[in-house]
Design an enzyme around this catalytic site. Structure first.
Site, PDB file in Angstrom:
ATOM      1  N   ILE A 119       2.561  66.759 -18.682  1.00  0.00           N
ATOM      2  CA  ILE A 119       1.750  67.688 -19.468  1.00  0.00           C
ATOM      3  C   ILE A 119       1.076  68.715 -18.566  1.00  0.00           C
ATOM      4  O   ILE A 119       1.007  69.902 -18.889  1.00  0.00           O
ATOM      5  CB  ILE A 119       0.721  66.911 -20.322  1.00  0.00           C
ATOM      6  CG1 ILE A 119       1.482  66.181 -21.443  1.00  0.00           C
ATOM      7  CG2 ILE A 119      -0.339  67.840 -20.894  1.00  0.00           C
ATOM      8  CD1 ILE A 119       0.627  65.320 -22.346  1.00  0.00           C
ATOM      9  N   GLU A 120       0.621  68.278 -17.408  1.00  0.00           N
ATOM     10  CA  GLU A 120      -0.062  69.219 -16.517  1.00  0.00           C
ATOM     11  C   GLU A 120       0.869  70.313 -15.993  1.00  0.00           C
ATOM     12  O   GLU A 120       0.497  71.483 -15.998  1.00  0.00           O
ATOM     13  CB  GLU A 120      -0.697  68.475 -15.328  1.00  0.00           C
ATOM     14  CG  GLU A 120      -1.952  67.697 -15.680  1.00  0.00           C
ATOM     15  CD  GLU A 120      -3.125  68.608 -16.072  1.00  0.00           C
ATOM     16  OE1 GLU A 120      -2.992  69.836 -16.058  1.00  0.00           O
ATOM     17  OE2 GLU A 120      -4.179  68.052 -16.418  1.00  0.00           O
ATOM     18  N   THR A 121       2.048  69.911 -15.515  1.00  0.00           N
ATOM     19  CA  THR A 121       2.885  70.907 -14.818  1.00  0.00           C
ATOM     20  C   THR A 121       4.368  70.806 -15.172  1.00  0.00           C
ATOM     21  O   THR A 121       5.213  71.282 -14.414  1.00  0.00           O
ATOM     22  CB  THR A 121       2.750  70.750 -13.284  1.00  0.00           C
ATOM     23  OG1 THR A 121       3.200  69.428 -12.911  1.00  0.00           O
ATOM     24  CG2 THR A 121       1.326  70.946 -12.818  1.00  0.00           C
ATOM     25  N   TRP A 300     -10.431  63.244 -17.292  1.00  0.00           N
ATOM     26  CA  TRP A 300      -9.483  64.168 -16.638  1.00  0.00           C
ATOM     27  C   TRP A 300      -9.571  65.531 -17.329  1.00  0.00           C
ATOM     28  O   TRP A 300      -9.642  66.567 -16.688  1.00  0.00           O
ATOM     29  CB  TRP A 300      -8.071  63.573 -16.757  1.00  0.00           C
ATOM     30  CG  TRP A 300      -6.984  64.340 -16.085  1.00  0.00           C
ATOM     31  CD1 TRP A 300      -6.564  65.609 -16.386  1.00  0.00           C
ATOM     32  CD2 TRP A 300      -6.142  63.895 -15.011  1.00  0.00           C
ATOM     33  NE1 TRP A 300      -5.521  65.977 -15.574  1.00  0.00           N
ATOM     34  CE2 TRP A 300      -5.242  64.940 -14.726  1.00  0.00           C
ATOM     35  CE3 TRP A 300      -6.052  62.707 -14.284  1.00  0.00           C
ATOM     36  CZ2 TRP A 300      -4.264  64.837 -13.732  1.00  0.00           C
ATOM     37  CZ3 TRP A 300      -5.081  62.619 -13.291  1.00  0.00           C
ATOM     38  CH2 TRP A 300      -4.205  63.674 -13.022  1.00  0.00           C
TER      39      TRP A 300
END
Ligand SMILES: [Ca+2]
Length: 319
Positions: A119-121, A300
């Site tokens: 999801i982040e990158t 987070w």
């Protein structure tokens, strides 16, 4: 008065780019002095600021918050897409041994590490192309939270000085989130891990360091490796939606008694756990029964959209 005030604002806004450049040079001077006082080498600071100017795109992005204009349903479709699930399964297989080792060491199930990474990158494919010094200097100079970003900029210099990465490799998102797990410099200093033991915490290019850093973040935030994040739930007719709040935490048995069930209508597990009800799209939208690990994910990123999506993607990656 009102008209005069607006006219004055207009002149300020039009004139600000030119004013801004002169001010930025002044600001850089002040920042350099502070950085050197704090032990950053003057040659590093000088080199890092060569040719740096405020990035207008960064300010533009800082002023808009795209997530808030989307429903959770829309967000989930985009973030937990079939492509991202398929790629995540490939990554689970490709890095199986390493993920197992990291998961054991930190007490975090690998599927959550991979879900955060995805999801982040997008599994490291999109970790941000901004030079971090430029991005953070822009936000520290002219952002809405300039003190916060000034501190993060100082932290970025500490990371450079410690040799974990180089000026050219130290890329970030527009807001200074770095590498494949998108750590802010302060999180990096507290929580990043050199798992492969080469002396550098390389969250840009070393999967072992990326996975261990993400797992360490969760572990230090209170993750319980024996528990899941939560689950989709079914609410009884007439459910009081005031009960849907992360501030309200009750034993599963209490939720069972008022008629909350698993999505398929079956009974809730009998585990001695507390849970909260989350309705990311409000009343009438999908309901989730969430445990302590959900709150860890929200450390987070403090968004129910984000935390629920991490949970759903992790479920889709389960063996
Ligand atoms: Ca390393």
């Amino acid at each position: 008065m009102r008209v005069l005030f607006l006219a004055a604002m207009y002149i300020f806004v039009v004139a600000s780019p030119v004013l801004g450049e002169a001010n930025f040079e002044q600001w850089v001077k002040g920042f350099k002095t502070e950085a050197i006082e704090q032990g950053i080498s003057s040659s590093l600071v000088d080199k890092a600021f060569q040719g740096v100017a405020p990035i207008s795109r960064v300010l533009e992005l800082d002023r808009k918050q795209p997530e808030s204009t989307m429903t959770f349903g829309e967000y989930r479709q985009r973030i937990v897409s079939p492509q991202r699930i398929a790629r995540g399964r490939e990554m689970m297989a490709q890095h199986r041994d390493l993920l197992h080792e990291v998961g054991q060491r930190y007490g975090v199930q690998p599927r959550f590490i991979v879900a955060l990474w995805g999801i982040e990158t997008n599994y490291g494919q999109n970790s941000g192309g901004y030079r971090i010094i430029d991005a953070l200097a822009t936000l520290a100079f002219d952002g809405r939270r300039s003190q916060y970003f000034r501190t993060e900029l100082l932290n970025a210099f500490r990371i450079l000085q410690d040799g974990h990465t180089s000026l050219t490799s130290m890329k970030s998102s527009w807001a200074g989130a770095m590498g494949q797990c998108q750590f802010m410099p302060s999180s990096f200093l507290q929580l990043a891990v050199d798992f492969d033991g080469d002396g550098r915490k390389d969250i840009w290019n070393t999967p072992a360091d990326v996975f261990a850093s993400a797992a360490n973040y969760l572990a230090q935030s209170g993750w319980r490796g024996t528990q899941i994040w939560g689950r989709r739930a079914q609410l009884p007719a007439g459910f009081d939606s005031n009960q849907a709040s992360l501030k309200i935490s009750k034993p599963l048995l209490a939720w069972q008694k008022i008629g909350i069930r698993k999505r398929d209508g079956s009974d809730l597990p009998l585990a001695p756990l507390n849970a909260s009800i989350v309705l990311p799209d409000g009343k009438g939208g999908p309901a989730y029964l969430v445990y302590d690990n959900y709150r860890v994910i929200m450390k987070w990123n403090r968004s129910t959209y984000f935390a629920t999506s991490v949970g759903l993607l992790a479920d889709a990656l389960a063996d």
